[in-house]
Design a protein around this motif. Structure first.
Motif: not given
Length: 239
Positions: A121-124, A156-162
Motif C-alpha cells: 500500500f505505502a512504504p512502511g 478484515g483479519p489485519y491490523t495496520g498503522v498508517y
C-alpha cells in the motif's frame, strides 16, 4: 500451489491462504540462507509470494510443488512494542461488531501478539495478523479522504498503522507516534515480514484513552465531512 512465470527471471507463487503464504515465505528465506536457493528478492503478499532474480525460474517452478513446506515455525526473536493511544473514532463501531464494551477493544487488541504477514500500500505499511478470526471487521462503507499519520486501524483479519497521512477505509481504533518509515534510517521500514509486534497501551494504566465526542472526532479534532467522503478513483487506499 501454483507457480506462474513473471518475465524472464521471476515466479509468482499462488497459495490457498495467508497461512500457506507465510509458511512458504519462511521456507524460502531458510533455503536462501542455507545456499540451496539463489534468488534476489522474496516478496510475500496476502496469498502469493513473488520470487525475483532467479537464475532458473522454470526449474524452481517445476520443483516447488514437490517441496515439503513445514508449518510456520513458532514465533521467535524479539518482539517490537508499539505504543498506542486507543483514541480512534471507530472504536464504538468495532466494539459493536465484536459485541463487547468499547473499553474491551483496547484490552483485546493489546493482549494479542501480531506478526507482519506482508507489506504494501505505502512504504512502511505492514499487514499484521494475530487477532482471532472472530475479531475480523469490515472496511468502512465510506472511506476517509484523510487518515492521520500513525493511525492504528483494522480491516478484515489485519491490523495496520498508517505510515503517513493518506486516504483510507480501515476502522481507526487508535494512534501512535512511532515512525513507521524513515528514509534516513537503516532499515527505513520499522516493520518487515515476519516481525513480531505487540501494541502497548499509552497510557499503560487507567484504561484506554478515548476521544471526547467519540464518533465525531478524529484523534482529538472534529471529524469533517471531507474526512468521511470517499476518495477519488485515483487515490490509493490501504486494503
Amino acid at each position: 500451489m501454483r507457480a506462474l512465470p513473471v518475465g524472464d527471471r521471476a515466479l509468482l507463487v499462488e497459495l490457498a491462504d495467508g497461512t500457506e503464504a507465510q509458511a512458504l515465505h519462511a521456507e524460502l528465506l531458510r533455503r536462501r540462507a542455507a545456499g540451496s536457493l539463489r534468488v534476489r528478492e522474496i516478496v510475500p503478499a496476502a496469498r502469493t509470494v513473488l520470487l525475483d532474480g532467479l537464475d532458473e525460474p522454470a526449474r524452481v517452478g517445476a520443483e516447488l510443488p514437490g517441496w515439503e513446506i513445514p508449518p510456520l515455525p513458532p514465533r521467535a526473536g524479539a518482539v517490537l512494542e508499539i505504543p498506542v493511544r486507543y483514541d480512534g473514532p471507530d472504536l464504538a463501531d468495532v466494539a459493536a461488531h465484536w459485541g463487547v464494551p468499547v473499553a474491551e477493544v483496547a484490552r483485546i487488541h493489546a493482549a494479542a501478539e501480531f506478526r507482519v504477514a506482508f507489506c504494501g500500500f505505502a512504504p512502511g505499511f505492514g499487514y499484521l495478523t494475530g487477532l482471532p478470526e472472530r475479531y475480523g471487521v469490515p472496511r468502512r462503507a465510506t472511506p476517509r479522504t484523510a487518515v492521520p499519520q500513525g493511525g492504528v486501524a483494522l480491516a478484515g483479519p489485519y491490523t495496520g498503522v498508517y505510515p503517513r497521512a493518506s486516504p483510507g477505509g480501515w476502522q481507526l481504533i487508535g494512534s501512535t507516534d512511532a515512525v513507521l518509515w524513515d528514509p534516513a534510517r537503516e532499515p527505513a521500514a520499522l516493520l518487515s515480514p515476519g516481525v513480531r509486534v505487540r501494541f502497548v497501551p499509552d497510557p499503560p494504566t487507567g484504561g484506554p484513552k478515548t476521544p471526547s465526542g467519540s464518533p465525531g472526532t478524529l484523534f482529538g479534532r472534529p471529524e469533517s465531512s471531507s474526512d468521511r467522503k470517499a476518495p477519488s478513483a485515483a487515490a490509493p487506499e490501504a486494503r
